[in-house]
Design an enzyme around this catalytic site. Structure first.
Site, PDB file in Angstrom:
ATOM      1  N   GLU A 274      -5.162 -41.158   2.938  1.00  0.00           N
ATOM      2  CA  GLU A 274      -5.602 -40.891   3.981  1.00  0.00           C
ATOM      3  C   GLU A 274      -5.549 -41.827   4.924  1.00  0.00           C
ATOM      4  OE1 GLU A 274      -5.775 -36.604   6.301  1.00  0.00           O
ATOM      5  OE2 GLU A 274      -6.681 -36.650   4.213  1.00  0.00           O
TER       6      GLU A 274
ATOM      7  N   ARG B 241     -10.749 -37.966 -14.108  1.00  0.00           N
ATOM      8  CA  ARG B 241     -10.771 -36.831 -14.883  1.00  0.00           C
ATOM      9  C   ARG B 241      -9.121 -37.424 -15.681  1.00  0.00           C
ATOM     10  NH1 ARG B 241     -12.394 -35.162 -10.327  1.00  0.00           N
ATOM     11  NH2 ARG B 241     -10.998 -35.210  -9.229  1.00  0.00           N
TER      12      ARG B 241
END
Length: 177
Positions: free
Chosen positions: A97, A60
């Site tokens: 993560e 994006r």
């Protein structure tokens, strides 16, 4: 009534995983007025500042970065996930993560001494943005600033980038992840 950028952002619960509130900027991009407000506000803190190129983080950040580069009349630098760029490139690994990812940029995308505005839609942990900063700096560029539509402050990305000496600008923030 005047609308803010935040008003154009849709929240989708439990995407991409249960318990996540996904902040969807496609509704912002789809609205001509919302998109104009967004681009103008992302540029505002850098008015009068020399920006030689705009770098956008996949994916994006490409939409925002392209619009901002057009507004500034300058070039655009895509910083992509590994394996997406065809020419000679450099890469930077960063921790996710659960695991690791790699970002790449063409080795001729930034010239030494150029001032680059780094752009993306969302600042979470700051890992992707930090990888982008490192790539720009390895090519001899100077990061003029880091501009985001959304900051998720609980995830610490702003603090991480500011600890690197970066100027961080975000149009809005949302609590939670």
């Amino acid at each position: 009534m005047s609308r803010s950028v935040r008003d154009y952002i849709r929240t989708i619960p439990d995407f991409p995983h249960e318990g996540i509130l996904f902040r969807d900027v496609t509704t912002l991009f789809a609205d001509a007025r919302g998109m104009r407000i967004c681009v103008d506000q992302l540029l505002d803190p850098y008015a009068g500042t020399r920006i030689d190129r705009v770098a956008g983080l996949e994916a994006r950040g490409f939409i925002l970065g392209g619009a901002i580069a057009h507004q500034l009349g300058t070039g655009f630098v895509p910083i992509r996930k590994k394996g997406k760029l065809p020419g000679p490139r450099i890469e930077e690994a960063y921790v996710l993560e659960y695991g690791e990812a790699v970002m790449e940029v063409h080795e001729d995308a930034v010239e030494p001494g150029q001032r680059i505005l780094l752009v993306d839609d969302l600042l979470a942990t700051g890992g992707t943005a930090e990888a982008g900063i490192k790539l720009i700096e390895r090519l001899g560029g100077e990061v003029a600033g880091c501009a985001f539509v959304i900051d998720l402050p609980e995830l610490g990305g702003r603090k991480r980038l500011e600890a690197l000496g970066m100027d961080v600008h975000a149009l809005t923030s949302f609590e939670g992840t």
